[in-house]
Design a protein around this motif. Structure first.
Motif, PDB file in Angstrom:
ATOM      1  N   HIS A 133       0.884  -1.155  -0.035  1.00 48.11           N
ATOM      2  CA  HIS A 133       0.001  -0.173  -0.089  1.00 48.11           C
ATOM      3  C   HIS A 133       0.773   1.304  -0.134  1.00 48.11           C
ATOM      4  O   HIS A 133       1.320   1.742   1.006  1.00 48.11           O
ATOM      5  N   HIS A 145       1.298   5.077  -2.440  1.00 51.95           N
ATOM      6  CA  HIS A 145       0.648   5.762  -3.282  1.00 51.95           C
ATOM      7  C   HIS A 145       1.677   6.372  -4.413  1.00 51.95           C
ATOM      8  O   HIS A 145       2.548   7.195  -4.099  1.00 51.95           O
ATOM      9  N   PRO A 168      -2.680   1.869  -4.120  1.00 50.39           N
ATOM     10  CA  PRO A 168      -3.977   1.447  -3.511  1.00 50.39           C
ATOM     11  C   PRO A 168      -5.296   2.081  -3.867  1.00 50.39           C
ATOM     12  O   PRO A 168      -6.275   1.905  -3.416  1.00 50.39           O
ATOM     13  N   LYS A 208     -10.493  -1.404  -4.012  1.00 53.57           N
ATOM     14  CA  LYS A 208     -10.349  -0.627  -2.869  1.00 53.57           C
ATOM     15  C   LYS A 208     -11.593   0.182  -2.698  1.00 53.57           C
ATOM     16  O   LYS A 208     -12.195   0.603  -3.679  1.00 53.57           O
ATOM     17  N   HIS A 228      -4.163   1.148   6.123  1.00 53.88           N
ATOM     18  CA  HIS A 228      -3.673   2.057   7.239  1.00 53.88           C
ATOM     19  C   HIS A 228      -4.477   2.329   8.440  1.00 53.88           C
ATOM     20  O   HIS A 228      -4.933   3.263   8.820  1.00 53.88           O
ATOM     21  N   ASP A 271       1.583   3.869   4.537  1.00 57.50           N
ATOM     22  CA  ASP A 271       0.571   4.890   3.688  1.00 57.50           C
ATOM     23  C   ASP A 271       1.210   5.798   2.806  1.00 57.50           C
ATOM     24  O   ASP A 271       0.668   6.887   2.731  1.00 57.50           O
ATOM     25  N   ASN A 311       1.327   9.332   2.913  1.00 58.22           N
ATOM     26  CA  ASN A 311       0.012  10.064   3.887  1.00 58.22           C
ATOM     27  C   ASN A 311       0.703  10.075   5.658  1.00 58.22           C
ATOM     28  O   ASN A 311       0.488  11.039   6.197  1.00 58.22           O
TER      29      ASN A 311
END
Ligand SMILES: [Zn+2]
Length: 548
Positions: free
Chosen positions: A60, A62, A119, A183, A265, A380, A383
């Motif tokens: 996971h 981005h 993800p 997702k 997450h 994540d 994030n």
């Protein structure tokens, strides 16, 4: 060509190899069984004293799609402070929280990662996401398609359509976008936000469709089972970041009625609302639930202190968080009424109560979920933090005294509100190998990845032991991808392209009859232009496809 890596200490959990001295043999791009004693060895690598693991797999992170580009445009500060110059081998690039594709590939490879999964692929953005991922060197990639807030799916549920129709729609969409998973982000919430709802809990009806997030999650879990998707439904649960949201997370686990579920997450979904600040850790409640439910896996989404940028399809919660932006800027958008996007820069501070407790909650989850096959290492990215913080996170998990030292540097009220200092667990190398490669491989149904048995793709990492585990995992001695050395003593020595992984699904293509008219009436592209063919993947997008 036959290569022997001799004398290394091997950690290969899928094959139950826990720190045994073994020789590993590679022929072309695959691991092979030990050959006959008189076989000609073309190339030998001495691994005596080194630790051997399969290549890392990030389940996971981005790394592709439009929201990354928005983050790059908004965060010029991020590019200014992290730049690399081009060489005869490497392209120039920049960025830390939102790095360029080249920097992403180089930095992952230098940490021993060989696969990475995006993800949050918005359906209309799938072509862009694949182009970006295929532009990322040294990494195999795949994407999870965002469904569950798209108008067509919500209409099917609201009109109580035949589950077979829902199954065929989901199967067609995943297949047409060349994804490997599905997702759901804030089930129904992104859509409800567009109808001016500002919160949507698991049993709350969507104002317009009158359906609940619980129904969305359970219907999608059933559809994925029917289309034979390996990776379970990948859920970003309701109420991201909201104090007290652990109850929604527990309800989400209940919603799948025992069907497999992956919670993304989960750190951001493990919050209580106790104490005078109205924010507390509910990590133990979540861990207990995961411990009781062997069909549930999670990735943590650990927070690390410093500047980052949060990028999420959860427009509802990103909009709510916009006032916390640092620097104070934000972007929200929607695409084709099928998903959302919110980008908010963020700075996590060690001395700030909530941020410090978020950091501690991540550790509590890692340390109290008993079975390492149910918890995967992520921040994540970007994030919770950049993926480049993974070696530091691994040291926190493996070294109790180091963890205790770091605990002294965070906000003291957060320290007191957390349970971390009372937990003595230290992860072993075998467990680290599970949470960073073997577990993700199993969860994604990648039969020839994440292990070192005969037939596996030869993605192998050699680490040099040191009492400082952060140093070990930040500086692999060698990284081998597809049987070729790509990193040697911290330097990238060869660039090879990654492959793209997608799912092989069972569904009735007759659904196209219904979809063609929907595309005609409601979308800006025709159904045939929406669909990404195998030829397009390999020719225009430039990524060889691997089906699972
Ligand atoms: Zn995410």
């Amino acid at each position: 060509m036959l290569t022997r890596i001799s004398g290394g200490t091997v950690y290969d959990p899928i094959n139950h190899v826990n720190g045994e001295t073994r020789d590993i043999f590679i022929e072309q791009d695959r691991i092979v069984a030990p050959p006959a004693a008189d076989a000609k060895i073309d190339h030998s690598i001495d691994a005596k004293g080194l630790i051997l693991m399969p290549g890392g797999i990030d389940i996971h992170s981005h790394i592709g799609g439009g929201k990354g580009n928005i983050a790059r445009m908004m965060m010029t500060e991020d590019c200014d402070s992290h730049q690399i110059c081009g060489t005869s081998l490497l392209r120039s690039g920049s960025g830390h929280a939102a790095p360029s594709t080249f920097v992403t590939g180089y930095e992952y490879a230098k940490l021993g990662y060989t696969m990475c999964f995006e993800p949050a692929v918005a359906p209309s953005n799938a072509r862009h996401a694949h182009l970006e991922m295929s532009d990322t060197p040294l990494l195999d990639t795949g994407g999870y398609l965002i469904l569950g807030n798209d108008e067509y799916f919500l209409q099917l549920l609201a009109s109580k359509s035949d589950p077979q129709l829902i199954r065929d729609y989901v199967g067609w969409m995943v297949s047409a976008t060349q994804c490997i998973g599905v997702k759901i982000v804030n089930p129904g919430g992104i859509s409800a936000f567009k109808f001016n709802q500002r919160q949507l809990d698991i049993d709350e009806p969507h104002k317009h469709y009158q359906i609940t997030p619980r129904l969305i999650v359970s219907s999608m879990a059933a559809a994925l089972k029917d289309v034979n998707l390996s990776h379970p439904i990948h859920v970003h649960a309701s109420n991201l970041g909201v104090p007290g949201n652990f109850r929604s997370t527990l309800d989400t686990i209940n919603a799948t009625d025992g069907l497999p579920l992956h919670l993304a997450h989960v750190q951001f979904h493990s919050y209580g609302a106790e104490g005078k600040r109205g924010f507390s850790s509910a990590a133990l409640e979540i861990a207990e639930k995961v411990n009781e439910n062997s069909h549930v896996t999670v990735d943590v989404g650990h927070v690390m202190f410093g500047q980052t940028v949060t990028i999420s399809a959860d427009t509802m919660q990103q909009f709510a968080n916009r006032h916390h932006g640092h620097p104070r800027k934000s972007t929200f958008m929607d695409i084709e009424c099928e998903a959302g996007c919110g980008v908010v820069p963020f700075k996590y501070r060690a001395k700030q109560f909530v941020n410090a407790l978020q950091w501690a909650i991540g550790l509590e989850l890692f340390l109290t979920i008993k079975n390492p096959w149910q918890v995967f290492l992520t921040t994540d990215h970007p994030n919770g933090a950049s993926f480049t913080t993974y070696p530091h996170l691994i040291r926190l998990l493996m070294d109790k005294s180091y963890r205790d030292d770091k605990l002294l540097s965070i906000n003291r009220f957060a320290r007191q509100a957390s349970n971390v200092e009372h937990i003595s667990r230290e992860y072993s190398l075998y467990e680290i190998a599970i949470i960073t490669r073997a577990g993700p491989a199993l969860s994604l149904g990648l039969k020839d990845r994440g292990h070192l048995g005969p037939g596996a793709v030869a993605d192998v990492v050699l680490y040099r032991p040191n009492e400082n585990w952060e140093f070990v995992f930040r500086h692999p001695a060698r990284v081998i991808k597809d049987g070729q050395s790509v990193v040697n003593e911290g330097n990238i020595v060869k660039i090879i392209p990654g492959k793209s992984h997608s799912a092989d699904l069972q569904f009735d293509h007759g659904i196209e009859k219904h979809l063609a008219s929907y595309f005609e009436s409601s979308r800006t592209v025709s159904m045939s232009n929406f669909k990404i063919s195998d030829d397009e993947m390999s020719n225009s997008i430039g990524s060889s496809l691997v089906r699972h």
